[in-house]
Each structure stands twice: as C-alpha cells, then as structure tokens.
Design a protein around this motif. Sequence first.
Motif, PDB file in Angstrom:
ATOM      1  N   THR A 223       0.853  -1.192   0.000  1.00 36.35           N
ATOM      2  CA  THR A 223       0.000   0.000   0.000  1.00 36.35           C
ATOM      3  C   THR A 223       0.883   1.234   0.000  1.00 36.35           C
ATOM      4  OG1 THR A 223      -1.697  -1.176   1.247  1.00 36.35           O
ATOM      5  CG2 THR A 223      -1.863   1.208   1.188  1.00 36.35           C
ATOM      6  N   GLU A 224       0.617   2.128  -0.950  1.00 38.58           N
ATOM      7  CA  GLU A 224       1.447   3.319  -1.141  1.00 38.58           C
ATOM      8  C   GLU A 224       0.574   4.565  -1.155  1.00 38.58           C
ATOM      9  OE1 GLU A 224       4.353   5.243  -4.611  1.00 38.58           O
ATOM     10  OE2 GLU A 224       2.963   3.611  -5.080  1.00 38.58           O
ATOM     11  N   ASP A 225       1.024   5.624  -0.498  1.00 38.36           N
ATOM     12  CA  ASP A 225       0.359   6.920  -0.608  1.00 38.36           C
ATOM     13  C   ASP A 225       0.703   7.532  -1.967  1.00 38.36           C
ATOM     14  OD1 ASP A 225      -0.270   6.406   2.006  1.00 38.36           O
ATOM     15  OD2 ASP A 225       1.055   7.928   2.854  1.00 38.36           O
ATOM     16  N   ARG A 226      -0.315   8.052  -2.649  1.00 34.92           N
ATOM     17  CA  ARG A 226      -0.084   8.707  -3.938  1.00 34.92           C
ATOM     18  C   ARG A 226      -1.143   9.793  -4.076  1.00 34.92           C
ATOM     19  NH1 ARG A 226       2.808   7.618  -8.550  1.00 34.92           N
ATOM     20  NH2 ARG A 226       3.626   5.692  -7.655  1.00 34.92           N
ATOM     21  N   ALA A 227      -0.702  11.048  -4.081  1.00 34.12           N
ATOM     22  CA  ALA A 227      -1.643  12.171  -4.028  1.00 34.12           C
ATOM     23  C   ALA A 227      -2.580  12.205  -5.229  1.00 34.12           C
ATOM     24  CB  ALA A 227      -0.877  13.486  -3.921  1.00 34.12           C
ATOM     25  N   ASP A 228      -2.065  11.868  -6.405  1.00 33.25           N
ATOM     26  CA  ASP A 228      -2.859  11.981  -7.623  1.00 33.25           C
ATOM     27  C   ASP A 228      -3.195  10.598  -8.165  1.00 33.25           C
ATOM     28  OD1 ASP A 228      -2.680  14.815  -7.629  1.00 33.25           O
ATOM     29  OD2 ASP A 228      -0.654  14.656  -8.456  1.00 33.25           O
ATOM     30  N   ASN A 229      -4.409  10.485  -8.671  1.00 39.66           N
ATOM     31  CA  ASN A 229      -4.854   9.239  -9.286  1.00 39.66           C
ATOM     32  C   ASN A 229      -4.432   9.271 -10.755  1.00 39.66           C
ATOM     33  OD1 ASN A 229      -6.143   6.967 -10.184  1.00 39.66           O
ATOM     34  ND2 ASN A 229      -8.213   7.645  -9.695  1.00 39.66           N
ATOM     35  N   VAL A 230      -3.248   8.717 -11.029  1.00 35.32           N
ATOM     36  CA  VAL A 230      -2.686   8.782 -12.374  1.00 35.32           C
ATOM     37  C   VAL A 230      -2.499   7.374 -12.928  1.00 35.32           C
ATOM     38  CG1 VAL A 230      -1.518  10.965 -11.952  1.00 35.32           C
ATOM     39  CG2 VAL A 230      -0.326   8.820 -11.463  1.00 35.32           C
ATOM     40  N   GLN A 231      -2.529   7.277 -14.229  1.00 36.28           N
ATOM     41  CA  GLN A 231      -2.227   6.015 -14.878  1.00 36.28           C
ATOM     42  C   GLN A 231      -0.718   5.788 -14.882  1.00 36.28           C
ATOM     43  OE1 GLN A 231      -4.066   6.079 -18.790  1.00 36.28           O
ATOM     44  NE2 GLN A 231      -5.838   4.972 -18.002  1.00 36.28           N
ATOM     45  N   ILE A 232      -0.317   4.524 -14.774  1.00 40.19           N
ATOM     46  CA  ILE A 232       1.097   4.171 -14.782  1.00 40.19           C
ATOM     47  C   ILE A 232       1.322   3.146 -15.889  1.00 40.19           C
ATOM     48  CG2 ILE A 232       2.976   3.104 -13.471  1.00 40.19           C
ATOM     49  CD1 ILE A 232       1.731   4.208 -10.940  1.00 40.19           C
TER      50      ILE A 232
END
Length: 379
Positions: A223-232
């Motif tokens: 589980t990782e914190d990621r401010a923006d919901n972006v495609q990878i």
Amino acid sequence: MTSPANNILIIGGGFSGMSAAIQLRKLGVAVEVAEIDPGWRSYGAGISLGGATLRAFKTLGILDQFLEHGAAADGVDLLLPHGQHLATLPTPRLAGDDVPGGGAIMRPVLAKILADATIASGAKVRLGCTFTSLRQHADGVEVSFTDGTVGNYDLVIGADGLYSKVRETLMPEAPKPRYSGQCVWRAVLPRPAEVERAMMWVGPKIKTGVNPVSRDRMYLFVTEDRADNVQIDPARFTDMLTDLLVPFAAPLMQQCRAQLQQMGADAQIVYRPLEALLIPQPWHRGRVVLIGDTVHATTPHMASGACIGIEDAIVLADELDGADTIEQALAGFEARRWERCRMVVENSSRLGEIEIAGGDKAEHSRIMHATHMALAAPI
C-alpha cells in the motif's frame, strides 16, 4: 420456500451477482445473469478473506472448494520493516470450529468456483450481453438487451460494480467513486515454507505483506500513498514495486524483491488506485435494487469488500424468502445491510486517512478491532 419475485434478472456476473444467483435459485425462482464480458473473466492477483467471508462461503455452499483451491490459516502476523515481530492478530473461527479464521485465494480461482456454482444452480447465464434500457411498469421491469432481445422480470438486481451502468441509469444524482489518496500493488510469487499465514510489515508510510493463496503460491501486496490518481505504464511496474520494497530489510521482503526482479511480468503485477463509494439509502427504485460495489465500494484495509457484497446477496435472498411483497423484502434487506456496510466503508477510509497522515496508531488499532468484532456478528 416462497418469494414475491419469481423471475429475477441480475445485471453483472461478479462476486455479488453470482452469489445472488446461487442463493436465489435455492428459493426455486427463475434467475438470469447478464454479464457484459463474453469471457466471464476476473482480473487481479490474490484476495484476502476474513472469517465472515468464509462463513458466507459456507452459506453459499462453496467453502469446501475454497479450502481445496485457496489457503486458510489462523491469525495475522505484524512485523517491523527489519523483521521484528510485533504481534499476532487473532482471527476468530466464524465458519465453524474446524475452519481457520481467514485465508486468501487467487481472484480468478474464486471467480471460477462461483461461476461453476452459478451454472450448477440452474441460473441462466447470458455472456457478452447487458441492458440498454429499463422500463418499470406496475407488474415488473421490461428490459431491453444489447443482443436485441427484450425480457420482463419481477425484480432486477444491479450488481455491475463500482462504475455501475445500472446505478447511473437508476440514480443519475448519486455520488461518484472517490479516490482515497492511496494505491495498492499486488503480485503473485512462489510461497516459501515459512509463510504459513498472512504477514504484514508496517513502515512509516508504506505497508507491505504476503498471504498464501494456494499450497505453492502467495500474493504480495504493498500500500502506497499517492496524491494523484494517475495512470502508470505497466512497463514500469516491476521497477516501481521493487523500489517500494527497498526500505524493508526483513529477509523475506528482500527475497520477494529479488523474485520480482527475476520474474518480471510473470509475477502478474497489478496496480490499483483505491477508490470508495457509499450511496445513501434507499438502494432501490421500484423493482430495481443495487447490491455490492454498486452502492458500497470500500478500500481493502479491512479485507471485507467482497465479504459485504456476498453478504448482500445472502440477505436479499433471505428477505425475499417468505415476504408478502417485493417492497417489503427490499426494505428489510436495506435495513439489515446499511449499518454493517457503512461501517466497513467509512472505517476502511478512516484507516487510510490515518496511514496517509501518519496519525494516531492507537486509533488505527481501535478501529480495526471494533470493525473485526462487528463483522463477527451474524448478518
């Protein structure tokens, strides 16, 4: 057994929809499942399951198949990043004294178990097909399908997931899924002999863990914190996931890291932004009712998203059994489900907020304990 609805359509052939078909067929009613995917596929790596889910499997009649093809054990080990053991969380045996308190299984394997049970129940399954319109009238719902056919049903159940077309049609004003600020990585790896049950390593900002999914495989989750919901780009998955494991010096975590580098795409890495949704009741309009992720999608912090969706199916069938009217059954269903589902969605979201903020670990523990206790209660 009697039901005021004798001809039922389920839109969506996921875990909740299949569970509804299995339970409703026990009432002797006609059931159709319309699933848009012609291959009836389930994507993803492993899925962790608590005792309440195994209890639901027992009700459905698929517990033995789960125990044969998945993995079950008692307890969850909590560790620090370098490997020091902190505690073992108990997992009560809710499915029976002879059934462990939790477990995990590959998502496609569980989907196959449920699909086989759905077909065996006598439900009619229409693959590569969904609805184009729903027209309610005094005696039921007229449904037009993408294959050009039209059917009439006493009750329609929307079980088509987080981005539900049924919900958009029925409740265009409903809230939209909300990104939580966290994401989860999952991968499938060989299972070492020392991995006997679920294990979690808790870092300052990242949480990782493993859980057996069969006799020889386990799944890794991070589980990782990621401010923006972006495609990878999937081409970056292996490098990004192995980088996240660098701070975890525990030998098993570093072994997982090395295996990921060696296996690459064979590790079946999945990246998923975590989203949640809780639709205010009522969850029905006339003779169309929504269940599962269509109305209460949760983040995986309590490993209970599939559980509460499957429970929806069980409770809906239970309320239809012997009810005088469909409205009475749907009201009874919603009354029994609201508090339990609200609790899971909101408590899971709060756990994520605490993790992102580096907040009060005592509050985190209290929420987890209280939620586990509530889930142990009968549905």
